[in-house]
Design a protein around this motif. Structure first.
Motif, PDB file in Angstrom:
ATOM      1  N   GLY A   1      68.410  51.315  49.699  1.00  0.00           N
ATOM      2  CA  GLY A   1      68.180  50.105  48.986  1.00  0.00           C
ATOM      3  C   GLY A   1      66.710  50.180  48.446  1.00  0.00           C
ATOM      4  O   GLY A   1      65.919  51.115  48.952  1.00  0.00           O
TER       5      GLY A   1
ATOM      6  N   ILE B   1      62.457  44.488  46.339  1.00  0.00           N
ATOM      7  CA  ILE B   1      62.122  43.747  45.049  1.00  0.00           C
ATOM      8  C   ILE B   1      61.099  42.858  45.464  1.00  0.00           C
ATOM      9  O   ILE B   1      61.385  41.875  46.087  1.00  0.00           O
TER      10      ILE B   1
ATOM     11  N   SER C   1      62.986  40.386  48.051  1.00  0.00           N
ATOM     12  CA  SER C   1      64.669  40.661  48.221  1.00  0.00           C
ATOM     13  C   SER C   1      64.911  42.153  48.499  1.00  0.00           C
ATOM     14  O   SER C   1      64.198  43.136  47.786  1.00  0.00           O
ATOM     15  N   GLU C   2      65.843  42.323  49.015  1.00  0.00           N
ATOM     16  CA  GLU C   2      66.508  43.710  49.143  1.00  0.00           C
ATOM     17  C   GLU C   2      67.805  44.165  48.575  1.00  0.00           C
ATOM     18  O   GLU C   2      68.707  43.392  48.949  1.00  0.00           O
ATOM     19  N   LYS C   3      67.810  45.151  47.689  1.00  0.00           N
ATOM     20  CA  LYS C   3      69.106  45.554  46.999  1.00  0.00           C
ATOM     21  C   LYS C   3      69.491  46.698  47.724  1.00  0.00           C
ATOM     22  O   LYS C   3      68.809  47.570  47.733  1.00  0.00           O
ATOM     23  N   SER C   4      70.634  46.756  48.258  1.00  0.00           N
ATOM     24  CA  SER C   4      71.106  48.082  49.025  1.00  0.00           C
ATOM     25  C   SER C   4      72.505  48.284  48.738  1.00  0.00           C
ATOM     26  O   SER C   4      73.316  47.636  48.201  1.00  0.00           O
ATOM     27  N   ALA C   5      72.729  49.675  48.924  1.00  0.00           N
ATOM     28  CA  ALA C   5      74.227  50.064  48.331  1.00  0.00           C
ATOM     29  C   ALA C   5      74.524  51.165  49.806  1.00  0.00           C
ATOM     30  O   ALA C   5      73.743  51.645  50.359  1.00  0.00           O
TER      31      ALA C   5
END
Length: 161
Positions: A56, A59, A71-75
């Motif tokens: 991730g 952001i 915020s954290e954007k993860s896959a």
């Protein structure tokens, strides 16, 4: 020389700033499962490596404030990989199975022989009983046919008299 040094310092500064701004989070869990299956004399060994990785990016707002909300954007990515898959024969178990089959066959033969012997003994006993019953019937018949001196012969009665 001054220009080259200045250009090198500028390039390394840009690279370090660009590299420092990359806020990535990486979590990776690896689990290895070993499964051993025994099917008769066949032994199947299988090792599976399961990898769960979460990658991730953090952001943040692009302003100069301290202690910003992020915020954290993860896959999440799951992978399974077969590390080991082999099949082997367990000779000890194979020998035990063969010995057990042989013992069962011998037990079956022995029980068949015992059943035949028992049936023959029962048949002989029944034949003796039948012979004794026939002998008793013959003796009873002779005794009934034997008449005293004053008794006349037996005659069949005719219908109509």
């Amino acid at each position: 020389m001054k220009k080259i040094t200045l250009l090198g310092m500028l390039f390394s500064l840009c690279f370090s700033i660009g590299h420092a701004q990359e806020n990535m989070t990486i979590k990776e869990e690896t689990t290895v499962k070993r499964v051993v299956k025994k099917e008769g004399s066949t032994v199947v060994v299988q090792e599976v490596e399961a990898t769960t990785s979460e990658k991730g990016a953090v952001i943040v707002a692009d302003n100069e404030e301290e202690n910003q909300v992020f915020s954290e954007k993860s896959a999440v990515e799951d992978k399974e990989k077969v590390v080991l898959d082999e099949t082997a024969l367990d000779e000890k178990n194979e020998a035990m199975i063969a010995a057990r089959k042989k013992a069962q066959e011998e037990e079956l033969k022995r029980s068949i022989e015992e059943a035949k012997a028992k049936a023959a003994a029962e048949r002989k006993k029944l034949e003796e009983q039948e012979a004794a019953r026939l002998k008793a019937v013959e003796e009873n018949k002779k005794q009934l046919e034997k008449r005293g001196k004053g008794v006349g012969k037996l005659t069949k009665k005719k219908k109509g008299n």
